[in-house]
Design a protein around this motif. Structure first.
Motif, PDB file in Angstrom:
ATOM      1  N   PRO A  97      -6.074  23.622  22.206  1.00 35.04           N
ATOM      2  CA  PRO A  97      -4.780  23.899  21.570  1.00 35.04           C
ATOM      3  C   PRO A  97      -4.950  24.195  20.084  1.00 35.04           C
ATOM      4  CG  PRO A  97      -4.997  21.561  22.033  1.00 35.04           C
ATOM      5  CD  PRO A  97      -6.254  22.206  22.518  1.00 35.04           C
TER       6      PRO A  97
ATOM      7  N   ASP B 181      -2.074  28.159  27.288  1.00 29.69           N
ATOM      8  CA  ASP B 181      -1.334  26.998  26.803  1.00 29.69           C
ATOM      9  C   ASP B 181      -0.491  26.469  27.959  1.00 29.69           C
ATOM     10  OD1 ASP B 181       0.312  25.129  25.666  1.00 29.69           O
ATOM     11  OD2 ASP B 181       0.742  26.306  23.885  1.00 29.69           O
TER      12      ASP B 181
ATOM     13  N   ARG C  22       6.571  27.947  19.551  1.00 32.54           N
ATOM     14  CA  ARG C  22       5.277  27.492  19.016  1.00 32.54           C
ATOM     15  C   ARG C  22       5.095  27.977  17.575  1.00 32.54           C
ATOM     16  NH1 ARG C  22       0.342  28.669  22.768  1.00 32.54           N
ATOM     17  NH2 ARG C  22       1.060  30.778  22.505  1.00 32.54           N
TER      18      ARG C  22
ATOM     19  N   GLY D  89      -0.953  18.687  25.327  1.00 31.00           N
ATOM     20  CA  GLY D  89       0.261  19.498  25.387  1.00 31.00           C
ATOM     21  C   GLY D  89       1.290  18.955  26.367  1.00 31.00           C
TER      22      GLY D  89
END
Lengths: 224, 224
Positions: free
Chosen positions: A183, A198, B24, B108
């Protein structure tokens, strides 16, 4: 004319991203013995409009036949050739934690022209471990090994802080295509292609659909 | 108007898929203390045209200000709300091999409103193992546990042959959003959203770029 590299360079990125999806459907159809497919059917399997599909395939010089559609095997071969999957691509995975191990044994990687030829980690407890028929090498050997093994694609599965160092070593070894699971955003020279996976993006899209369900009528069973 | 569920249902799937990408960038900008961003900058960060970005954001009722752009924090909040990320989403992972373990510890997943509350496997050697603060339960308990724990999103990381059975158990337990890593197509009732992650697609896109490089001029260093 899809084998002409000059033409190939003109294919838009968004089209390139859809070609593997078309190819997946075509492969399934070919395995089922289906000879031709309409643009509507093929488009629906990927979730695009048929006008979009026809435009995408026109970049390969494939136009289909009105009332007949596309020949499944011919189109599959054209896409395979356009994507460069008629040759073998040597792949290295760096970072052999759970994700690296999962990727090394992921069946989608070992088919379709991809061949994992090197694994790297900097943990002495992992170096020397055998995964399939590949031995984990130390990360500090990337520069020497990757060039020697002709690595074309590097997969980064390290924690975020290590990703840029690993990326630099891969690029120095002549690797120009990188799949980044860490990430973090990587800085690379021009001419190096980085794709980032992602996984939280996928969850966010699902969250949208989960909340949207509130108030919908009760479900009827369908295939998809 | 982005909190109106009627409006939200009208957002096209392709727009929904881009919202996490915009979010993001906005999160990074907010962390860097940036107050506003032009549609051109935000579009470029995601690799779309600014006209596309403006159209996407118009679905949320966000239009920006000519010459100023979008307020970073306001837009981030609007996207967060539209995606349903202002609430907590309980997640279950089924299949605790290397991939399942990698996903369970993927950073994540634990941020951004997702909370892993259950792990399942059918291997007696794995059942009872503690991963973080969650204990692996037997897969045959999915139907009982998933409803009790209010699982909203199921992640399938099993081998392909087990995926449909697991999917059926999740759906029976009231799970309506499924992220499928198994290389197989799932049959689900209407109203259940399945997203499939096919890692070989990413490699195929990279292969296209790797072959395209042949004959390009030697690279100059750039940031991206």
């Amino acid at each position: 004319m899809s084998a002409d590299p000059t033409l190939r360079r003109e294919i838009p990125d968004a089209t390139v991203a859809r070609l593997p999806e078309y190819l997946r459907t075509l492969t399934m159809l070919a395995e089922a013995g289906v000879a031709s497919v309409s643009s509507e059917e093929l488009a629906a399997s990927v979730g695009v409009r048929s006008a979009q599909l026809r435009k995408d395939l026109s970049h390969l010089g494939s136009y289909g036949v009105r009332g007949v559609g596309y020949e499944v095997e011919t189109l599959a071969l054209e896409i395979t050739r356009a994507l460069g999957l008629t040759q073998d691509w040597p792949v290295a995975i760096v970072g052999m934690g759970n994700l690296g191990h999962a990727l090394a044994s992921y069946s989608g990687f070992v088919t379709k022209g991809f061949h994992i030829v090197a694994l790297f980690d900097d943990d002495p407890a992992l170096i020397g471990e055998q995964v399939g028929d590949v031995t984990i090498r130390p990360s500090w050997d990337i520069e020497g090994c990757a060039r020697e093994l002709g690595i074309a694609i590097g997969v980064i599965a390290t924690p975020a802080p290590a990703a840029q160092t690993v990326c630099d070593a891969l690029v120095k070894s002549g690797v120009h295509a990188i799949l980044n699971f860490a990430p973090s955003v990587l800085t690379v020279p021009a001419g190096v292609e980085v794709r980032r996976v992602d996984l939280s993006t996928e969850l966010q899209i699902l969250a949208f659909h989960a909340q949207r369900r509130v108030g919908l009528p009760s479900p009827a069973v369908v295939q998809r």
